[in-house]
Motif scaffolding. Structure first.
Motif, PDB file in Angstrom:
ATOM      1  N   GLU A   1       0.850  -1.231   0.023  1.00 50.60           N
ATOM      2  CA  GLU A   1      -0.056   0.049   0.000  1.00 50.60           C
ATOM      3  C   GLU A   1       0.817   1.358   0.131  1.00 50.60           C
ATOM      4  O   GLU A   1       0.538   2.299  -0.722  1.00 50.60           O
ATOM      5  N   ARG A   2       1.944   1.165   0.819  1.00 48.42           N
ATOM      6  CA  ARG A   2       2.840   2.426   1.000  1.00 48.42           C
ATOM      7  C   ARG A   2       3.598   2.682  -0.269  1.00 48.42           C
ATOM      8  O   ARG A   2       3.583   3.842  -1.013  1.00 48.42           O
ATOM      9  N   LEU A   3       4.019   1.679  -1.166  1.00 45.47           N
ATOM     10  CA  LEU A   3       4.646   1.823  -2.509  1.00 45.47           C
ATOM     11  C   LEU A   3       3.503   2.285  -3.673  1.00 45.47           C
ATOM     12  O   LEU A   3       4.026   3.190  -4.456  1.00 45.47           O
ATOM     13  N   LEU A   4       2.473   1.653  -3.353  1.00 42.91           N
ATOM     14  CA  LEU A   4       1.530   2.373  -4.377  1.00 42.91           C
ATOM     15  C   LEU A   4       1.069   3.987  -4.182  1.00 42.91           C
ATOM     16  O   LEU A   4       0.904   4.439  -5.064  1.00 42.91           O
ATOM     17  N   ARG A   5       1.089   4.120  -2.988  1.00 45.93           N
ATOM     18  CA  ARG A   5       0.852   5.593  -2.680  1.00 45.93           C
ATOM     19  C   ARG A   5       2.069   6.480  -2.937  1.00 45.93           C
ATOM     20  O   ARG A   5       2.070   7.640  -3.276  1.00 45.93           O
ATOM     21  N   GLU A   6       3.068   6.061  -2.778  1.00 39.25           N
ATOM     22  CA  GLU A   6       4.270   6.975  -2.906  1.00 39.25           C
ATOM     23  C   GLU A   6       4.754   6.980  -4.586  1.00 39.25           C
ATOM     24  O   GLU A   6       5.184   7.916  -4.952  1.00 39.25           O
ATOM     25  N   HIS A   7       4.555   5.801  -5.354  1.00 38.93           N
ATOM     26  CA  HIS A   7       4.742   5.823  -6.729  1.00 38.93           C
ATOM     27  C   HIS A   7       3.720   5.463  -7.634  1.00 38.93           C
ATOM     28  O   HIS A   7       3.475   4.052  -8.308  1.00 38.93           O
ATOM     29  N   PRO A   8       2.694   6.042  -7.748  1.00 33.58           N
ATOM     30  CA  PRO A   8       1.326   5.525  -8.344  1.00 33.58           C
ATOM     31  C   PRO A   8       1.626   5.547 -10.038  1.00 33.58           C
ATOM     32  O   PRO A   8       0.759   4.576 -10.536  1.00 33.58           O
ATOM     33  N   GLY A   9       2.429   6.315 -10.527  1.00 32.50           N
ATOM     34  CA  GLY A   9       2.537   6.235 -11.959  1.00 32.50           C
ATOM     35  C   GLY A   9       3.273   4.682 -12.228  1.00 32.50           C
ATOM     36  O   GLY A   9       2.967   4.115 -13.114  1.00 32.50           O
ATOM     37  N   THR A  10       4.466   4.642 -11.598  1.00 39.29           N
ATOM     38  CA  THR A  10       5.199   3.356 -11.759  1.00 39.29           C
ATOM     39  C   THR A  10       4.199   2.219 -11.600  1.00 39.29           C
ATOM     40  O   THR A  10       4.269   1.148 -12.191  1.00 39.29           O
ATOM     41  N   SER A  11       3.294   2.417 -10.525  1.00 41.54           N
ATOM     42  CA  SER A  11       2.441   1.106 -10.165  1.00 41.54           C
ATOM     43  C   SER A  11       1.533   0.803 -11.367  1.00 41.54           C
ATOM     44  O   SER A  11       1.258  -0.222 -11.865  1.00 41.54           O
ATOM     45  N   ALA A  12       1.228   2.025 -11.854  1.00 39.66           N
ATOM     46  CA  ALA A  12       0.140   1.793 -13.090  1.00 39.66           C
ATOM     47  C   ALA A  12       0.627   1.282 -14.299  1.00 39.66           C
ATOM     48  O   ALA A  12       0.006   0.481 -14.929  1.00 39.66           O
ATOM     49  N   LEU A  13       2.058   1.609 -14.513  1.00 35.90           N
ATOM     50  CA  LEU A  13       2.628   1.093 -15.546  1.00 35.90           C
ATOM     51  C   LEU A  13       2.731  -0.206 -15.224  1.00 35.90           C
ATOM     52  O   LEU A  13       2.861  -1.270 -16.337  1.00 35.90           O
ATOM     53  N   GLY A  14       3.427  -0.739 -14.348  1.00 34.94           N
ATOM     54  CA  GLY A  14       3.765  -2.237 -13.703  1.00 34.94           C
ATOM     55  C   GLY A  14       2.254  -3.142 -14.008  1.00 34.94           C
ATOM     56  O   GLY A  14       2.491  -4.101 -14.601  1.00 34.94           O
TER      57      GLY A  14
END
Length: 109
Positions: free
Chosen positions: A54-67
């Protein structure tokens, strides 16, 4: 002659059976305790992974969406490849059956 009834004891328990029961109960309680501890550690680790995700998704939303997009493309490619392979196999079987029937009609066996 009057024979008094002789009291009998229940059949004596086999010592090896008694020892096996004692051993199983001791092993069973140790195993149950170890299983409970392992379950507790697994729950703690799963909670920690969930929070870090959850912390990773909040800190890096763009990278998460691309992933997630990349993972979707990969799954889609695998499904498409699987469907194409099945169709190719079906086509090969159809061609083989057609040629077999044609060979029989032409007496090429």
């Amino acid at each position: 002659m009057n024979n008094p009834t002789i009291p009998t004891l229940d059949a004596p328990e086999n010592p090896s059976e008694k020892a096996a029961r004692v051993w199983e109960s001791a092993i069973g309680s140790d195993t149950a305790g170890a299983a409970d501890r392992a379950l507790g550690r697994t729950k703690e680790n799963a909670t920690e992974v969930l929070h870090s995700g959850e912390r990773l998704l909040r800190e890096h939303p763009g990278t998460s969406a691309l992933g997630f997009f990349g993972a979707g493309v990969l799954v889609g490619a695998l499904v498409a490849w699987s469907i194409a392979r099945e169709q190719r196999d079906d086509t090969a079987d159809r061609i083989h059956r057609l040629l077999t029937r044609l060979g029989r009609k032409l007496n090429l066996d």
